[in-house]
Design a protein around this motif. Structure first.
Motif, PDB file in Angstrom:
ATOM      1  N   LEU A  51       0.852  -1.187   0.000  1.00 45.40           N
ATOM      2  CA  LEU A  51       0.000   0.000   0.000  1.00 45.40           C
ATOM      3  C   LEU A  51       0.889   1.239   0.000  1.00 45.40           C
ATOM      4  O   LEU A  51       1.728   1.408   0.880  1.00 45.40           O
ATOM      5  CB  LEU A  51      -0.912   0.009   1.231  1.00 45.40           C
ATOM      6  N   LEU A  52       0.696   2.093  -0.998  1.00 43.61           N
ATOM      7  CA  LEU A  52       1.442   3.344  -1.108  1.00 43.61           C
ATOM      8  C   LEU A  52       0.501   4.494  -0.772  1.00 43.61           C
ATOM      9  O   LEU A  52      -0.496   4.711  -1.465  1.00 43.61           O
ATOM     10  CB  LEU A  52       1.993   3.522  -2.531  1.00 43.61           C
ATOM     11  N   GLU A  53       0.799   5.205   0.296  1.00 45.16           N
ATOM     12  CA  GLU A  53      -0.041   6.337   0.700  1.00 45.16           C
ATOM     13  C   GLU A  53       0.822   7.581   0.782  1.00 45.16           C
ATOM     14  O   GLU A  53       1.781   7.642   1.552  1.00 45.16           O
ATOM     15  CB  GLU A  53      -0.712   6.070   2.047  1.00 45.16           C
ATOM     16  N   ASP A  54       0.473   8.571  -0.024  1.00 46.66           N
ATOM     17  CA  ASP A  54       1.248   9.807  -0.044  1.00 46.66           C
ATOM     18  C   ASP A  54       0.433  10.874  -0.753  1.00 46.66           C
ATOM     19  O   ASP A  54      -0.583  10.581  -1.393  1.00 46.66           O
ATOM     20  CB  ASP A  54       2.588   9.597  -0.757  1.00 46.66           C
ATOM     21  N   VAL A  55       0.912  12.099  -0.651  1.00 45.40           N
ATOM     22  CA  VAL A  55       0.231  13.220  -1.310  1.00 45.40           C
ATOM     23  C   VAL A  55       0.381  13.083  -2.824  1.00 45.40           C
ATOM     24  O   VAL A  55       1.269  12.365  -3.310  1.00 45.40           O
ATOM     25  CB  VAL A  55       0.817  14.560  -0.832  1.00 45.40           C
ATOM     26  N   PRO A  56      -0.459  13.754  -3.598  1.00 43.85           N
ATOM     27  CA  PRO A  56      -0.376  13.642  -5.056  1.00 43.85           C
ATOM     28  C   PRO A  56       0.965  14.153  -5.599  1.00 43.85           C
ATOM     29  O   PRO A  56       1.588  15.061  -5.038  1.00 43.85           O
ATOM     30  CB  PRO A  56      -1.538  14.531  -5.543  1.00 43.85           C
ATOM     31  N   GLY A  57       1.394  13.528  -6.678  1.00 48.43           N
ATOM     32  CA  GLY A  57       2.562  14.011  -7.402  1.00 48.43           C
ATOM     33  C   GLY A  57       3.899  13.554  -6.870  1.00 48.43           C
ATOM     34  O   GLY A  57       4.938  14.111  -7.253  1.00 48.43           O
ATOM     35  N   THR A  58       3.922  12.540  -6.008  1.00 48.43           N
ATOM     36  CA  THR A  58       5.196  12.065  -5.458  1.00 48.43           C
ATOM     37  C   THR A  58       5.701  10.796  -6.152  1.00 48.43           C
ATOM     38  O   THR A  58       6.792  10.323  -5.841  1.00 48.43           O
ATOM     39  CB  THR A  58       5.075  11.796  -3.947  1.00 48.43           C
ATOM     40  N   GLY A  59       4.902  10.228  -7.054  1.00 44.75           N
ATOM     41  CA  GLY A  59       5.380   9.079  -7.820  1.00 44.75           C
ATOM     42  C   GLY A  59       4.823   7.738  -7.390  1.00 44.75           C
ATOM     43  O   GLY A  59       5.416   6.701  -7.694  1.00 44.75           O
ATOM     44  N   LYS A  60       3.679   7.724  -6.706  1.00 43.49           N
ATOM     45  CA  LYS A  60       3.096   6.454  -6.244  1.00 43.49           C
ATOM     46  C   LYS A  60       2.770   5.546  -7.435  1.00 43.49           C
ATOM     47  O   LYS A  60       3.148   4.378  -7.465  1.00 43.49           O
ATOM     48  CB  LYS A  60       1.824   6.713  -5.439  1.00 43.49           C
TER      49      LYS A  60
END
Length: 328
Positions: A51-60
């Motif tokens: 599961l990849l959780e991060d803000v938009p635009g970081t490359g998930k």
């Protein structure tokens, strides 16, 4: 004393070389994020879901697509939206008037690596249809069971912001992901490197396969034969027990979480060229394996206590064993 067959030196050497090759291939698309890439590859080798959780635009999405591209197998991308139905994920029985019978049309979940993009934007019913496949490795439609391909891995992404109209995954479903990690923004030097390579429009699409499904299964078999000493197993059990008793924790580490912790540590150790787990492996993986499996109480959130604070406190309070192979 452990009776499990220990991985041979040549198998571990092959594992380490293959691990590094995949990391390099994926790292070419995700500049400056080697540790995150290593965690993702370890998750693949351990047979878990990510599961990849991060803000938009970081490359998930780029990380997920790159990892899928590095594996010479089938992969599918599912864009989760509020109107997505469970049958759009798993497939459905379609009536064929010529044959006068129902025929099962497989959905995108029938692939070696499935990218579930923005999984929190779909309804809980649709989320559950994917999470059931993650747990069981099969789909049941109209009473008929269909096995998904092997190896099988789900890489899901979700954004922690813009929660209006979204459905966050419940803790019981988060537990099905072996690891949860965030990518974060690159450092200044890596950012400049990305900007200087603007001619390459889609780095993830340029990743060429470096391993096939058979080799992934071989990596998983080797990882299972990595040795974990009894003192380290006792340490993980103590961590789980203390997490359930912690004053700020409402939901502690489950038995499934413990099993995942050990599997992940074995794959990580093999990736470092060892056929045994050392205490540093457990420290390295504590946050990605544990952070999404525990739940803070209301007082902790009010006081500004984070899950990272709790994990640090657990490791400070419980001494790590000095030897990793004493009972071998």
């Amino acid at each position: 004393m452990s009776t499990e067959p220990l991985a041979h030196a040549d198998e571990i050497a092959w594992f380490g070389e293959t691990f590094a090759t995949i990391v390099d291939a994926v790292g070419a698309a995700l500049v400056g994020k080697e540790r995150v890439v290593q965690l993702s590859v370890a998750c693949l080798a351990a047979g878990g879901h990510l599961l990849l959780e991060d803000v938009p635009g970081t490359g998930k999405t780029s990380l997920a697509r790159s990892l899928a591209g590095a594996v010479r197998g089938s992969h599918q991308r599912i864009q989760f939206t509020p109107d997505l139905l469970p049958s759009d994920v798993t497939g459905a029985s379609i009536y064929d008037p010529r044959a006068q019978a129902f025929e099962f049309r497989r959905g995108p979940v029938f692939a070696n690596i499935v990218l579930a993009d923005e999984i929190n934007r779909a309804s809980p019913k649709t989320q559950s249809s994917l999470l059931e496949v993650m747990e069981e490795g099969r789909v049941t439609v109209d009473g008929t069971t269909h096995q998904v391909p092997s190896p099988f891995m789900v890489i899901a992404t979700q954004n922690p912001i813009e929660q209006a109209g979204t459905y966050r995954l419940p803790e019981a479903q988060l537990d099905r992901f072996l690891m949860k990690t965030a990518i974060g923004y690159p450092d200044p030097e890596a950012t400049i490197g990305v900007l200087s390579g603007l001619a390459v429009r889609d780095r993830a699409a340029s990743v060429t396969p470096v391993i096939d499904g058979t080799q992934v299964l071989r990596m998983r078999q080797i990882a299972r034969s990595v040795h974990v000493s009894r003192p380290l197993l006792e340490f993980t059990q103590t961590v789980a027990e203390r997490s359930r008793e912690h004053r700020h924790v409402r939901l502690g580490l489950s038995v499934r979480g413990l099993l995942g912790y050990v599997h992940a540590a074995k794959a990580w150790a093999a990736g470092q060229g060892r056929n045994y787990v050392v205490p540093d492996d457990l420290k390295e993986l504590a946050v990605p394996v544990m952070q999404h499996r525990m739940l803070l109480d209301a007082d902790a959130q009010f006081d500004g206590v984070t899950m990272l604070d709790v994990i640090d406190e657990l490791f400070d309070a419980i001494p790590l064993p000095a030897a990793a192979t004493a009972d071998r």
